[in-house]
Design a protein around this motif. Sequence first.
Motif, PDB file in Angstrom:
ATOM      1  N   LEU A 134       0.846  -1.204   0.000  1.00 62.87           N
ATOM      2  CA  LEU A 134       0.000   0.000   0.000  1.00 62.87           C
ATOM      3  C   LEU A 134       0.876   1.248   0.000  1.00 62.87           C
ATOM      4  O   LEU A 134       1.816   1.340   0.786  1.00 62.87           O
ATOM      5  N   ASP A 140      -6.230   4.706   2.726  1.00 64.64           N
ATOM      6  CA  ASP A 140      -7.022   3.484   2.603  1.00 64.64           C
ATOM      7  C   ASP A 140      -7.877   3.272   3.850  1.00 64.64           C
ATOM      8  O   ASP A 140      -9.060   2.915   3.762  1.00 64.64           O
ATOM      9  N   ARG A 144     -12.098   3.258   4.055  1.00 60.96           N
ATOM     10  CA  ARG A 144     -12.851   2.092   4.511  1.00 60.96           C
ATOM     11  C   ARG A 144     -13.717   2.428   5.727  1.00 60.96           C
ATOM     12  O   ARG A 144     -14.819   1.892   5.882  1.00 60.96           O
TER      13      ARG A 144
END
Length: 528
Positions: A134, A140, A144
């Motif tokens: 990542l 990220d 989420r």
Amino acid sequence: MKIITIILLAISILFSCNPKQKTPDATNKLPRIAICGLAIESSTFSPAQTTEDAFHARVGDEVYTYYPFLNEDSATRKRAGYFPALRGHALPGGIVTKEAYESLMTRMLAKLEANVPYDGVFFDIHGAMSVVGLDDPEGDMIRRVRDVVGEDALISTSMDLHGNVSPQLAHQSDLITCYRMAPHEDAIESKKRALTNLLDRIESGKGRPAYKARIPVPILLPGEKTSTRIEPAKSLYAKVKPMTQKEGVLDAAIWVGYAWADEPRNHAVVMVTGDDKKQVKASAEELAQSFWDVREQFEFVAPVAKLDESLEMALQSNKKPFIISDMGDNPTAGGAGDVTWTLKQILNNAAFQKVEGPTLIYASIPGPKLVIKALEVGVGGKVNEFAGAEVDNRYAGPVKLKGIVEAIHKGDKYAEVEVVVRVGSARVIVTKKRKPYHHMADFTNLKLKPHEADILVVKIGYLVPELYNMRGDWIMALTPGGVDQDLERLPYKRIKRPMYPLDKDMAEPDLSARFIPLSNEQKALVEN
């Protein structure tokens, strides 16, 4: 009697059907606030990897223990109904394994989903986490979280000033702030500010600020050159609070960024949030230009030298303790913490090879095999075993420690077991697992008196307050490791170039404000 009963029943039904009549719950409804986040600084220049257990994740009510301002009787606690999900905070280290990240995220998202809906989320992170596979873990993570809590919930992000603010993180954060001091003596104050701003916007009905200005500043510097104890960072960060006092500006922040990860998002950033577009833009541009204008003035917070020069200065000094920072393997910046290069130089120095030599404390080196032997022989016993270089052996191999066990301490959160081994006039702290040594108690628990030692060597960069106040004198040694302070020696391949000071002759950058789409707006993000 029947008639009276019927009349009373009719009156009660009438009042229960009156739309103007509110229940106590409706009248006194508190905002629903979730708490979550993962925090770590992780160097991609270290061979170490960080696993799930390093985060010491707290879940549910355990999360409150991070925040003194959320004690049960505190005013802030009474302003909302809180739903702590999961928060983990690891010692800085190597890149986080994908398995660890996914496991922690699965647990966090499940706890969040169990209590939806929310009015807001207190998203408490560091901002310099690297994860295998990542490029933008915090971006990220917040995406989420947003998928679970929905676009109506406000997310207030609290960060370390050594974190990285990607466009994705800026987009999904409705409010965002960071520390204004390094060392981070204002950490709790900053976290409270992030939560207070969130509660204020929800209670007032103002909701998310109308504007978020973000400016990438092409500067990459280590924290040891940007301490707010000294200029120019002292004056630069002093400009932040006045910006927040302007009408129409809610918050402002300057991120130095994290220098020891080779990712496109690693660089300085300025962000300002508020409801007045003109003021938000002007404030962001003034801070960004101020940062750029002083770029050539940043210097190390203390004198620096090679290790041999540092040891010579310490031996000639009559100030106690003379502290040497073993900077290149600093575990509080992301080093593996087990590089033996410095310790080998010390033990090979004739000055420390006799018991009557200058007293030196070295903190510390992991050596689980030596710890086992020390536990077997006990205090006063002799050991002859290797320590260190199990993770990072690029600069030197394991060091053989032959000496007397002077202390054993069990139960430390990080080290688990600590042992003091006297070798000549040096006392070497050996740990089962790596641990930074920042506080007087870290030493006194081992029956050591660091303030009386001639020389104290610690794996650290700039000194945290207790060590700083203890110092007789201080030098920062340019030693090798995963957080090498000589950035030009690091093999950067993926950061955005040009970047100061790696490209000293670079052209003037564009420091105009970029307005980031609000979290409930679907607009293209410029990745810079």
